[in-house]
Design an enzyme around this catalytic site. Structure first.
Site, mmCIF file in Angstrom:
data_model
loop_
_atom_site.group_PDB
_atom_site.id
_atom_site.type_symbol
_atom_site.label_atom_id
_atom_site.label_comp_id
_atom_site.label_asym_id
_atom_site.label_seq_id
_atom_site.Cartn_x
_atom_site.Cartn_y
_atom_site.Cartn_z
ATOM 1 N N CYS A 1 57.177 45.808 46.347
ATOM 2 C CA CYS A 1 57.542 44.681 45.474
ATOM 3 C C CYS A 1 58.995 44.740 45.008
ATOM 4 O O CYS A 1 59.534 43.737 44.539
ATOM 5 C CB CYS A 1 56.626 44.642 44.258
ATOM 6 N N HIS B 1 60.174 40.423 38.963
ATOM 7 C CA HIS B 1 59.085 40.420 39.943
ATOM 8 C C HIS B 1 57.833 39.895 39.249
ATOM 9 O O HIS B 1 57.491 40.333 38.151
ATOM 10 C CB HIS B 1 58.873 41.836 40.475
ATOM 11 N N ASN C 1 51.049 37.351 42.671
ATOM 12 C CA ASN C 1 52.025 38.402 42.991
ATOM 13 C C ASN C 1 52.258 38.382 44.505
ATOM 14 O O ASN C 1 51.336 38.646 45.275
ATOM 15 C CB ASN C 1 51.440 39.749 42.543
HETATM 16 O O1 UT7 Z 1 53.413 44.350 42.074
HETATM 17 C C1 UT7 Z 1 53.030 45.648 41.762
HETATM 18 C C2 UT7 Z 1 51.581 45.819 41.830
HETATM 19 N N1 UT7 Z 1 50.700 45.545 40.787
HETATM 20 C C3 UT7 Z 1 50.745 45.213 39.512
HETATM 21 O O2 UT7 Z 1 51.732 44.990 38.965
HETATM 22 C C4 UT7 Z 1 49.494 45.143 38.694
HETATM 23 C C5 UT7 Z 1 49.398 46.145 37.611
HETATM 24 N N2 UT7 Z 1 48.113 46.152 36.931
HETATM 25 C C6 UT7 Z 1 47.499 45.055 36.451
HETATM 26 O O3 UT7 Z 1 47.970 43.954 36.572
HETATM 27 C C7 UT7 Z 1 46.220 45.232 35.667
HETATM 28 O O4 UT7 Z 1 45.977 46.616 35.462
HETATM 29 C C8 UT7 Z 1 44.980 44.592 36.360
HETATM 30 C C9 UT7 Z 1 45.109 43.062 36.305
HETATM 31 C C10 UT7 Z 1 44.839 45.059 37.783
HETATM 32 C C11 UT7 Z 1 43.718 44.965 35.567
HETATM 33 O O5 UT7 Z 1 43.858 44.530 34.226
HETATM 34 P P1 UT7 Z 1 43.545 45.532 33.014
HETATM 35 O O6 UT7 Z 1 43.773 44.777 31.783
HETATM 36 O O7 UT7 Z 1 44.360 46.784 33.238
HETATM 37 O O8 UT7 Z 1 42.006 45.794 33.185
HETATM 38 P P2 UT7 Z 1 41.259 47.190 33.315
HETATM 39 O O9 UT7 Z 1 41.504 47.784 34.653
HETATM 40 O O10 UT7 Z 1 41.565 47.994 32.090
HETATM 41 O O11 UT7 Z 1 39.749 46.749 33.239
HETATM 42 C C12 UT7 Z 1 39.146 46.279 32.016
HETATM 43 C C13 UT7 Z 1 37.753 45.805 32.319
HETATM 44 C C14 UT7 Z 1 36.926 46.804 33.144
HETATM 45 O O12 UT7 Z 1 35.585 46.708 32.747
HETATM 46 P P3 UT7 Z 1 34.930 47.825 31.773
HETATM 47 O O13 UT7 Z 1 35.086 49.123 32.506
HETATM 48 O O14 UT7 Z 1 35.737 47.755 30.517
HETATM 49 O O15 UT7 Z 1 33.514 47.379 31.626
HETATM 50 C C15 UT7 Z 1 37.049 46.262 34.561
HETATM 51 O O16 UT7 Z 1 35.953 46.634 35.377
HETATM 52 O O17 UT7 Z 1 37.799 44.606 33.099
HETATM 53 C C16 UT7 Z 1 37.044 44.769 34.298
HETATM 54 N N3 UT7 Z 1 37.709 44.020 35.370
HETATM 55 C C17 UT7 Z 1 37.460 42.724 35.584
HETATM 56 N N4 UT7 Z 1 36.627 41.844 34.994
HETATM 57 C C18 UT7 Z 1 36.603 40.581 35.447
HETATM 58 C C19 UT7 Z 1 38.644 44.447 36.244
HETATM 59 N N5 UT7 Z 1 39.012 43.436 37.054
HETATM 60 C C20 UT7 Z 1 38.281 42.353 36.660
HETATM 61 C C21 UT7 Z 1 38.220 41.025 37.113
HETATM 62 N N6 UT7 Z 1 37.372 40.172 36.480
HETATM 63 N N7 UT7 Z 1 38.960 40.566 38.122
#
Ligand code: UT7
Length: 367
Positions: A112, A251, A281
């Site tokens: 990225c 980005h 993204n």
């Molecule tokens: O370009 C470079 C590459 N990437 C990035 O820049 C992305 C960096 N990271 C992120 O954008 C975020 O970490 C994500 C969008 C991937 C995830 O968001 P988050 O706020 O960090 O969520 P989390 O991983 O802390 O998950 C919170 C909860 C979890 O459930 P429990 O364990 O609390 O019950 C996940 O299983 O949300 C759940 N979850 C979802 N729920 C509904 C994770 N993905 C989803 C989803 N829909 N798509």
């Protein structure tokens, strides 16, 4: 006055197939509300053609915008982590297709951060006098590596390409300073293991190995800290402060990352360009597409100080401080289009769904 690398042409290619949050709700346990709240993304576009096709059209549009003939280019660089083949490079194929008969060509992979890394290379070539006119493209077809039943990764990414023409300028406009960094020790947080020399000769094509591996929370933290610190360094090198910035073009990884990082810098939302809602993204393509959209939206004025900042797989990060030149309107317009398609997003994703199905054998089938 010092020779600098000024952006004189910009263009993008947005593939035509939309993948909305409602489509994703049909494929996995997620919701429109969750995705918007956690990422700011409402939609992404998917490509029915290859990375080089996207890159070529963005390149043609940027050249028309600059009013430049491809034969006048000295160099074509494509930043991508999703070339359709490893050799020849996407850049060499673009160079041939657009008729850049006097240009060298190579690809660059900083995931990225690719467009920021690419800009640093282009600026170095132009400032040293080794090149005068360079085309830099960021192009990605990321959806090929997505398991559309993995809600932690596939909701984020889209396909697309953006391009910029850089020319030597002697009037103070152009790239002012560069900051690049990497921490290969954290490379395991974002992995695409297919397509390397480890992949093709093996007898199996294991979906567990093929799909994007991604540690979202770890990446999130690295991104917020990395972007803010890199932007501070680049401003320092340029002899500027955050007050001097007219526009940050970050980005487009996640609206929350952009928001946290720019708040740390003390830069209000009015000075940050965000188009992630519609495009998701798109890795190396996101900054050049955002530049084209920012120009189209009238968010860039002559003489503006613009900061580009990114982080990505590797892990890598970097920032560019640049001064925009006199022109914010295109010289010309290339009206070519991608070949049309009748496919819906769900049609396009059938090969992905079939390939990754063994990883979801215990889950209910997609409706
Ligand atoms: O370009 C470079 C590459 N990437 C990035 O820049 C992305 C960096 N990271 C992120 O954008 C975020 O970490 C994500 C969008 C991937 C995830 O968001 P988050 O706020 O960090 O969520 P989390 O991983 O802390 O998950 C919170 C909860 C979890 O459930 P429990 O364990 O609390 O019950 C996940 O299983 O949300 C759940 N979850 C979802 N729920 C509904 C994770 N993905 C989803 C989803 N829909 N798509």
């Amino acid at each position: 006055m010092q020779t600098r690398a000024e952006i004189t042409g910009w263009g993008k290619c947005v593939p035509p197939v939309s993948l909305s949050n409602a489509d994703l709700e049909r494929l996995m346990d997620t919701s429109d509300e969750w995705i918007i709240e956690r990422t700011g993304i409402r939609n992404r576009q998917l490509s029915h053609v290859e990375t080089t096709d996207l890159a070529e059209l963005a390149a043609r549009r940027a050249l028309a915008c600059a009013g430049m003939d491809a034969a006048d280019l000295d160099l074509v660089v494509v930043a991508t982590c999703t070339p359709e083949i490893l050799c020849p490079s996407v850049a060499a194929m673009v160079q041939h297709r657009i008729g850049a008969s006097n240009a060298g060509a190579f690809d660059l992979n900083a995931a990225c951060s690719g467009f920021v890394y690419g800009t640093s290379v282009v600026a170095g070539m132009i400032e040293s006098g080794f090149a005068e006119r360079v085309l830099l493209v960021g192009a990605e077809k990321l959806h090929f590596a997505m398991d559309y039943r993995d809600r932690g990764t596939s909701i984020l990414f889209g396909d697309g390409a953006g391009a910029a023409v850089f020319e030597a300028s002697g009037d103070g406009a152009g790239v002012l300073a560069v900051d690049l960094g990497a921490d290969g020790g954290k490379g395991g947080t974002m992995l695409i293991r297919s397509m390397g020399s480890m992949g093709e000769p093996s007898a199996t094509n294991d979906p567990a190995i093929h799909r994007l591996h991604f540690e979202g929370q770890a990446v999130f933290k690295i991104a917020v800290h990395g972007i803010a610190a890199s932007a501070v360094r680049v401003l320092d090198r340029a002899g500027l402060t955050t007050d001097d910035i007219d526009l940050v073009v970050p980005h487009q990884a996640n609206a929350r990352i952009i928001d946290s990082a720019t708040r740390r810098l003390g830069i209000d939302g009015d000075r940050v360009f965000v188009n992630i809602a519609d495009l998701g993204n798109t890795a190396a393509a996101s900054i050049p597409m955002a530049i084209a959209d920012a120009l189209e939206a009238g968010r860039v004025s002559p003489g503006d100080t613009v900061v580009l900042t990114a982080f990505g797989g590797g892990v890598t990060w970097g920032s560019i401080a640049l001064r925009w030149g006199d022109r914010t309107e295109p010289v010309g317009v290339h009206d070519g289009e991608l070949p049309p398609t009748e496919m819906t997003a769900l049609d396009l994703l059938q090969p992905n769904l079939a390939f990754y199905a063994p990883l979801h054998a215990d889950e209910p089938p997609v409706d």
